[in-house]
Design an enzyme around this catalytic site. Structure first.
Site, mmCIF file in Angstrom:
data_model
loop_
_atom_site.group_PDB
_atom_site.id
_atom_site.type_symbol
_atom_site.label_atom_id
_atom_site.label_comp_id
_atom_site.label_asym_id
_atom_site.label_seq_id
_atom_site.Cartn_x
_atom_site.Cartn_y
_atom_site.Cartn_z
ATOM 1 N N GLU A 130 0.840 -1.203 0.000
ATOM 2 C CA GLU A 130 0.000 0.000 0.000
ATOM 3 C C GLU A 130 0.877 1.256 0.000
ATOM 4 O OE1 GLU A 130 -2.848 -0.564 -0.963
ATOM 5 O OE2 GLU A 130 -4.290 -0.464 0.665
ATOM 6 N N THR A 183 -5.598 7.649 -4.605
ATOM 7 C CA THR A 183 -5.503 7.764 -3.144
ATOM 8 C C THR A 183 -4.432 8.784 -2.760
ATOM 9 O OG1 THR A 183 -6.266 5.503 -2.856
ATOM 10 C CG2 THR A 183 -5.080 6.460 -1.007
HETATM 11 N N1 HSE Z 1 -7.727 5.518 4.814
HETATM 12 C C1 HSE Z 1 -7.281 5.633 3.452
HETATM 13 C C2 HSE Z 1 -7.578 7.049 2.970
HETATM 14 C C3 HSE Z 1 -7.992 4.634 2.593
HETATM 15 O O1 HSE Z 1 -8.692 7.515 3.208
HETATM 16 O O2 HSE Z 1 -6.718 7.670 2.377
HETATM 17 C C4 HSE Z 1 -7.615 4.669 1.152
HETATM 18 O O3 HSE Z 1 -8.473 3.808 0.403
#
Ligand code: HSE
Length: 308
Positions: A130, A183
């Site tokens: 990730e 993201t």
């Molecule tokens: N918690 C992360 C964000 C999840 O909101 O950036 C990304 O899918």
């Protein structure tokens, strides 16, 4: 060469009030990875379908192979691993697409090499992937993808992932518009400093949501599904986020919000009919903005990644 086919579910992270802390797995959609091991050396992506040729094929840059490389390095293993990815989760959707492939690949390698690692022990390797994909080692997609159910990341350092027992049946609606949000961009947009009053509001809602889930208190869950930290900033990536949150509640859902970093919208409902109706109305909303969308409804997946 030994092979195994593994399925990893889509996940909803943040769940409004739990930025980087809360996430849950759903039944559909799910990604699959066919994992093969043989004597030799190196990790190879042999094929990817469903990504329109967009995901990296290079082992160090693809989340599935990067997670496996991290696992093999940690175990000091020299072996040949081949991965065939079948992508059903849309890319850049906020449904944990990058994490699902990594989770499936890790579970497959763990089984084929008889490593006997627990799902918890696989989480750091999926987090490594990730981090490579979006620049942050968040676990709120990969932990629920690996463990199933509803999870909380109590601490990142040291990593402490806990499963939240759920005292009621919930149906999750996911509506994915034909939009893509990276993201990394959605994280970049966030304010790194949270005002004290927002921290108080967010913590109160997170406490309420967790107690509501464990005690099966739907009203409390509904009162708690608010986000004063990420959604107000990320609303700019979506057409009419706050209108959609109201549409979902008016349709009878307990609440709704951005799934992960978006653009998918999730809603939680007590019954399947309400979940589908909510999805239909959210799809209509996207249509008025000339955006086609896909809708999925499922219960919370208790199992997580599974060998097929
Ligand atoms: N918690 C992360 C964000 C999840 O909101 O950036 C990304 O899918």
């Amino acid at each position: 060469m030994k092979s195994v086919r593994v399925s990893a579910p889509a996940t909803v992270s943040n769940v409004c009030c739990g930025f980087d802390v809360l996430g849950f797995a759903v039944d559909a959609p799910a990604d699959e990875v066919i994992v093969s091991v043989a004597d030799g050396e190196g990790v190879e992506i042999t094929n990817i379908s469903g990504d329109q040729g967009r995901l990296p094929r290079e082992a160090t840059r693809n989340t599935a192979s990067a997670a496996v490389l991290s696992l093999l390095a940690a175990q000091r293993l020299t072996v040949k691993v081949e991965l065939e990815l079948i992508k059903n989760l849309p890319l850049g959707s906020g449904m944990g697409s990058s994490g699902a492939s990594a989770a499936a690949a890790l579970v497959g390698v763990n089984q084929l090499l008889n490593l006997n690692l627990s799902r918890h022990e696989l989480i750091p390797h999926a987090m490594y992937a990730e981090n490579m994909a979006c620049g942050a080692s968040h676990a709120d997609n990969v932990a629920p993808a690996l463990l199933g159910g509803f999870v909380a990341i109590r601490s990142y350092n040291p990593l402490d992932v806990i499963s939240i027992p759920i005292g009621l049946t919930l149906y999750c609606t996911l509506v994915h518009p034909a939009l893509e949000v990276r993201t990394a961009d959605a994280r970049q947009a966030l304010n790194p400093v949270v005002p004290l009053k927002d921290m108080v509001a967010q913590n109160g809602n997170m406490a309420g949501l967790i107690v509501g889930l464990t005690q099966g208190d739907a009203d409390l869950i509904s009162r708690s599904l608010h986000d004063v930290v990420a959604e107000p900033v990320r609303a700019k990536f979506l057409p009419g986020l706050f209108e959609m949150k109201t549409i979902a509640r008016n349709a009878g859902a307990l609440g709704a919000g951005i799934s992960g970093s978006g653009p998918t919208i999730f809603a939680l409902s007590r019954d399947e009919k309400t979940a589908w109706r909510t999805g239909q109305l959210l799809q209509q909303h996207f249509s008025t903005h000339h955006l086609p969308s896909e809708c999925y409804v499922s219960v919370i997946n208790p199992q997580g990644t599974k060998v097929l």
